[in-house]
Design a protein around this motif. Structure first.
Motif, PDB file in Angstrom:
ATOM      1  N   GLU A 141       0.850  -1.184   0.000  1.00 57.74           N
ATOM      2  CA  GLU A 141       0.000   0.000   0.000  1.00 57.74           C
ATOM      3  C   GLU A 141       0.890   1.240   0.000  1.00 57.74           C
ATOM      4  O   GLU A 141       2.059   1.177   0.359  1.00 57.74           O
ATOM      5  CB  GLU A 141      -0.891   0.012   1.240  1.00 57.74           C
ATOM      6  N   GLU A 142       0.296   2.339  -0.380  1.00 55.01           N
ATOM      7  CA  GLU A 142       1.035   3.600  -0.351  1.00 55.01           C
ATOM      8  C   GLU A 142       1.514   3.865   1.075  1.00 55.01           C
ATOM      9  O   GLU A 142       0.745   3.722   2.032  1.00 55.01           O
ATOM     10  CB  GLU A 142       0.129   4.730  -0.828  1.00 55.01           C
ATOM     11  N   GLY A 143       2.774   4.200   1.196  1.00 55.72           N
ATOM     12  CA  GLY A 143       3.340   4.465   2.513  1.00 55.72           C
ATOM     13  C   GLY A 143       4.071   3.282   3.125  1.00 55.72           C
ATOM     14  O   GLY A 143       4.736   3.436   4.144  1.00 55.72           O
ATOM     15  N   ASP A 144       3.938   2.089   2.529  1.00 61.58           N
ATOM     16  CA  ASP A 144       4.683   0.924   3.025  1.00 61.58           C
ATOM     17  C   ASP A 144       6.166   1.106   2.738  1.00 61.58           C
ATOM     18  O   ASP A 144       6.540   1.718   1.730  1.00 61.58           O
ATOM     19  CB  ASP A 144       4.208  -0.369   2.346  1.00 61.58           C
ATOM     20  N   ALA A 145       7.002   0.562   3.596  1.00 63.05           N
ATOM     21  CA  ALA A 145       8.446   0.627   3.373  1.00 63.05           C
ATOM     22  C   ALA A 145       8.799  -0.170   2.114  1.00 63.05           C
ATOM     23  O   ALA A 145       8.204  -1.225   1.872  1.00 63.05           O
ATOM     24  CB  ALA A 145       9.182   0.060   4.573  1.00 63.05           C
ATOM     25  N   PRO A 146       9.757   0.315   1.337  1.00 66.13           N
ATOM     26  CA  PRO A 146      10.119  -0.401   0.092  1.00 66.13           C
ATOM     27  C   PRO A 146      10.760  -1.733   0.345  1.00 66.13           C
ATOM     28  O   PRO A 146      11.230  -2.065   1.337  1.00 66.13           O
ATOM     29  CB  PRO A 146      11.082   0.541  -0.613  1.00 66.13           C
TER      30      PRO A 146
END
Length: 146
Positions: A141-146
């Motif tokens: 999801e948007e904001g998850d760590a890469p």
């Protein structure tokens, strides 16, 4: 990260894929009850195979953001009827497992999943990790760590 619920026949690879997604050493482990992990809900195959237990899958689907229908590439038939995905108000993806088996027919398994209503289909070999990262990327999801 979105939470995914795995459902499918016994020995189709739900627990093995769970282990691979969590970065664990892959080993055979019979699932006796529903296991809720950080982003994976692993269900026993008997829940999908028995009408009297199937209602539990519907209940657990409310705990997930995505439902993953698993079909082994060596299965002789599919448990899933046509267009079953419309019964769940979650994203439903198809996952073809055991693609490395000598008797594997991943095209047939994918066909069954498409007939069930899955539009996104992933091919995985949990032992080598092939296809696992694609599922993890789908769950990001948007904001998850890469």
């Amino acid at each position: 990260m979105k939470r995914i619920l795995f459902m499918g026949r016994s020995e189709c690879g739900k627990t093995t894929l769970t282990q691979a997604m969590r970065g664990e050493v892959v080993h055979y482990q019979k699932t006796q009850y529903v296991n809720v992990h950080d982003v994976v809900i692993d269900t026993p195959g008997e829940y999908a195979e028995n009408k009297s237990l199937a209602a539990a899958l519907a209940l657990y689907s409310y705990e997930a953001d995505v439902v993953g229908l698993l079909v082994s590439a060596i299965e002789p038939y599919s448990l899933y009827p046509p267009n079953i995905t419309c019964l769940v108000n979650r994203d439903v993806i198809g996952i073809v497992t055991k693609i490395d088996h000598p008797n594997a027919n991943p095209k047939m398994a994918a066909s069954w999943l498409r007939n069930s209503g899955c539009t996104a289909i992933f091919y995985v070999n949990s032992k080598t990790g092939e296809g696992v990262q694609e599922i993890l990327d789908y769950l990001k999801e948007e904001g998850d760590a890469p």
